[in-house]
Enzyme design. Structure first.
Site, PDB file in Angstrom:
ATOM      1  N   GLY A  95     -11.519  -0.997  -1.005  1.00 52.50           N
ATOM      2  CA  GLY A  95     -10.146  -0.910  -0.535  1.00 52.50           C
ATOM      3  C   GLY A  95      -9.914  -1.986   0.506  1.00 52.50           C
ATOM      4  N   LYS A  96      -8.708  -2.155   0.946  1.00 56.78           N
ATOM      5  CA  LYS A  96      -8.404  -3.111   2.015  1.00 56.78           C
ATOM      6  C   LYS A  96      -7.071  -2.728   2.627  1.00 56.78           C
ATOM      7  CE  LYS A  96     -10.196  -6.874   3.792  1.00 56.78           C
ATOM      8  NZ  LYS A  96     -11.635  -7.154   3.937  1.00 56.78           N
TER       9      LYS A  96
END
Ligand code: NAD
Length: 400
Positions: A95-96
């Protein structure tokens, strides 16, 4: 960067014969959280968290504060995180997150308010078993400590395993600050050993002597004293000395907020001159797309180490590999940070605090194993390095 990542993904999907459905699926995130944060002063900021893939475990990836943060960039970085955690064998997804803000334009109080409101906007979607964010560009342990505190107030979770990159007294891991740079040295050392050149002397230049670049250099000094650091740069320019620099001295200078333009030792050079130096190794620890179509022909180094995310474009990869260069790909070379983040999460969940030696030993094991996998795949299949890294990651995501 998004197009280049997709081009490498297409190559890897085709090589594995995974088919059109997976080709589509791997480019799509599971969830995209996009929202607006408004400070009491009325200032407004766009905020993002992209959760790309959690087939192997909770989403994992940093949160970036930068005025250029956009959804496409966050999506690409989230995709790279899923590939990275898979390539090095962590039981995590990718994720980011990010906020489109220049943090230097905020007061410390505004920065804390922004950070706490980011967690308020997201807390239902994150957590120790769901999504575990970390610091990235312009975020640090102080910001993460605020996030942990806000998350605890909102949910009652006291494990501190909701975020990594915390300060040490607040549950952070020893060795996290140096982990990405250290991982890069371990990757290059292992690669050279596999080529039968472990004990050789070499010269190297670091483009982007920040956290990652400077810890690469101090770790190289510790583990490979025969490697000579002959050049280093920041965004404004760099310095060169064929006799070599002392890594710790340069790190101290940069930590004191110095700029290489004001450094008194060595010769002043531009970033373009640094990339064209006749060195054995180019360590790319600044930003994406540093080596591209415009400057790829001037690169003389035999080895390039992608310590930033995507610092070598697709075109430059093609050209340089055709010309015999070896490019250690980001999803393995710069995975040291997420590996020690994972170790921090493990320590928090077990209510343990490990010694730096134990953390570094575990980091070395992961880096050695991933580099060996890469070497074996490349030598058996005669494929490009980045494509091979992506293949190894996709095999773990879709075939294991
Ligand atoms: P940092 O801000 O501490 O350091 C970046 C350095 O690069 C600074 O010295 C900056 O002046 C320099 N720089 C910026 N633009 C440049 C340019 N055009 N030419 C030359 N130098 C330039 O950041 P960091 O934490 O060291 O991260 C560096 C890169 O590594 C980023 O792309 C980041 O996403 C990536 N990365 C970081 C980690 C981590 O654990 N910090 C992990 C994986 C990847």
């Amino acid at each position: 960067m998004l197009d280049d990542t997709h081009r490498f993904l297409d190559l890897a999907v085709a090589r594995l014969g995974l088919g059109a459905d997976i080709q589509k699926q791997v480019k799509k995130a599971n969830a995209e959280h996009v929202f607006r944060i408004e400070l009491d002063s009325g200032k407004k900021f766009d905020a993002y968290r992209v959760q790309h893939n959690n087939a192997r475990g909770p989403y994992k990836g940093g949160i970036r504060y930068h005025h250029n943060v956009k959804l496409d960039e966050v999506k690409t970085l989230a995709t790279l995180m899923s590939l990275k955690t898979a390539a090095v064998g962590l039981p995590l997804g990718g994720g980011k997150g990010g906020i489109a803000v220049n943090p230097r334009e905020l007061s410390p109080e505004e920065l804390e308010e922004l950070t706490r409101k980011y967690v308020r906007g997201l807390h239902q979607h994150i957590g120790p078993d769901q999504d575990v964010p970390a610091p990235d560009v312009n975020t640090n342990s102080t910001i993460i400590d605020w996030m942990v505190d806000e998350y605890e107030q909102l949910t009652g979770d006291k494990s501190r395993a909701s975020f990594t990159g915390k300060s040490i007294p607040n549950g952070g891991s020893l060795g996290r600050d140096a982990a990405t740079g250290r991982g890069g040295v371990l990757c290059l050392t292992e690669w050279l050993a596999l080529e039968g050149q472990a004990e050789e002397s070499l010269t190297y230049a670091v483009q982007g002597f920040g956290n990652v670049g400077s810890f690469f250099a101090t770790t190289a000094k510790e583990l490979n004293p025969k490697w000579k650091l002959v050049a280093a740069s920041d965004s404004a320019g760099g310095v060169f000395d064929s006799n070599g620099f002392d890594a710790e001295e340069l790190q101290k200078f940069k930590d004191g907020r110095g700029r290489f333009a004001d450094y008194e030792k060595g010769k002043q050079i531009t970033n373009e001159e640094l990339l064209a130096l006749d060195v054995d190794v180019l360590v790319l620890a600044g930003l994406e797309d540093a080596v591209n179509r415009d400057n790829m022909k001037s690169v003389k180094a035999k080895y390039l180490v992608e310590m930033a995310n995507s610092p070598v474009t697709y075109d430059a990869h093609e050209y340089l590999e055709k010309n015999g260069r070896i490019i250690l790909p980001d999803i393995i070379a710069n995975a040291g940070g997420v590996i020690v983040s994972y170790l921090e999460w493990v320590q928090n969940r077990a209510s343990e605090s490990w010694s730096k030696t134990k953390v570094n030993q575990r980091l070395a094991k992961y880096m050695k194993s991933a580099t060996n996998d890469l070497y074996d795949y490349v030598t058996e299949n005669h494929t490009g390095m980045k494509e091979s890294g992506f293949v190894l990651a996709l095999k773990k995501l879709y075939e294991d």
